[in-house]
Design an enzyme around this catalytic site. Sequence first.
Site, PDB file in Angstrom:
ATOM      1  CD  GLU A  35      -3.019  -0.496  -0.044  1.00 17.57           C
ATOM      2  OE1 GLU A  35      -3.327   0.695  -0.173  1.00 17.57           O
ATOM      3  OE2 GLU A  35      -3.379  -1.375  -0.831  1.00 17.57           O
ATOM      4  CB  CYS A 195     -13.669   4.056 -12.637  1.00 16.72           C
ATOM      5  SG  CYS A 195     -14.531   5.619 -12.466  1.00 16.72           S
ATOM      6  CB  CYS A 202     -18.883   3.960 -18.816  1.00 17.71           C
ATOM      7  SG  CYS A 202     -18.119   5.411 -18.073  1.00 17.71           S
ATOM      8  CB  CYS A 205     -18.277   0.256 -15.406  1.00 16.39           C
ATOM      9  SG  CYS A 205     -18.411   0.644 -13.657  1.00 16.39           S
ATOM     10  CB  CYS A 211     -22.554   5.351 -13.011  1.00 15.75           C
ATOM     11  SG  CYS A 211     -21.248   6.574 -12.885  1.00 15.75           S
TER      12      CYS A 211
HETATM   13 FE1  SF4 Z   1     -16.672   5.073 -13.535  1.00 16.52          FE
HETATM   14 FE2  SF4 Z   1     -19.328   5.348 -13.554  1.00 16.52          FE
HETATM   15 FE3  SF4 Z   1     -18.051   4.861 -15.805  1.00 16.52          FE
HETATM   16 FE4  SF4 Z   1     -18.216   2.978 -13.911  1.00 16.52          FE
HETATM   17  S1  SF4 Z   1     -19.870   3.843 -15.096  1.00 16.52           S
HETATM   18  S2  SF4 Z   1     -16.405   3.522 -15.106  1.00 16.52           S
HETATM   19  S3  SF4 Z   1     -18.103   4.203 -12.068  1.00 16.52           S
HETATM   20  S4  SF4 Z   1     -17.845   6.680 -14.548  1.00 16.52           S
END
Ligand code: SF4
Length: 347
Positions: A35, A195, A202, A205, A211
């Site tokens: 970390e 992200c 997106c 995602c 989102c």
């Molecule tokens: Fe990021 Fe929202 Fe796109 Fe997912 S949908 S990658 S959380 S901006």
Amino acid sequence: MPEFAARVIAWQKVHGRHDLPWQKTCDPYRVWLSEVMLQQTQVATVRAYFTRFVARFPDVNRLAAASQDEVLGLWSGLGYYSRARNLHLCAQTIVSEYHGEFPRQANLLQTLPGIGRSTAAAIASLCFAERVAILDANAKRVVARVLGFDADLALASNERALWDAATGLLPDPNVARTSMVGYTQGMMDLGAMVCLPKKPLCGACPVQRQCGAVAAGDPQRYPVRSRKLKRSSQSLWLLWLRRSDGAVWLRKRPPSGVWAGLYCMPMFDSEQLVRDALPTQFQKSLLIEPVFRHVLTHKDLHLHPCVVDLHDESHTSGEGRWVTAAQWPDLGLPAPIRRLLSVPGGV
Ligand code: SF4
């Protein structure tokens, strides 16, 4: 947002990272080390440093017993050396105050040198399944975007509100004991792999439909921070004394300020001050090499190497010592000095 955590965990299982050298363990020493190394450095660079570090210091007791020179030497080239100094101090504190055992709660971990709130939460959730939120740069981006959180994070009150919001997204307390590792790792992976700061992916995602930033039409606008870091610049002249066998004259930097505790050529604020430090017989052989820029967090350094090849090998320049090429790789050297000396691993 009830199903958010479940989606992150399920996505991590299939698409997240599982082969990083610090992942196959819940040893807090290894998690802490990774970390801290990852705070300002890319995963690809950290891998090699992490492996070397745990080979030399396999546990917190061995790290605590090392000298600061040894720790800085092994860190050399990774940059942001205050991390290494704090790491060493933290290991010593864990040995002296906690009998060599890491505290298990984030609020206690956070009191140790160099461990901030997010690092403490990462250790406590990954190693001890504590239900606490991380909020490093990656997680901050994910949380701000998912929630469409557009308050200015330059204000401490908004930053606190985002921490509360991140806590609100955690897995249900009833399942937290078994799900915190997958959730914390999922938040890290989502921020690092999907992200992205620019051009988030997106379409790939797992939380796209929830989102807020996507719904608002401009994910890249989040997180919002109005105050940018103020940068300054400084010029420094490096007196680079070279012996015919290739050894150079290096001086240990003071314990605070730029490159604290590292080894460096004597530094001056002007060319005239370099000349003043040299006896007359060396003035003619002084060669000023082209200036180059080195970027620190808050400032740009403009470095002027001033080379003197010595034939009178008894000459020295105040405090310091001759260091041969064979000794450079083991010494804590700032990245631009490693580059000047062509030591492998300079960044
Ligand atoms: Fe990021 Fe929202 Fe796109 Fe997912 S949908 S990658 S959380 S901006």
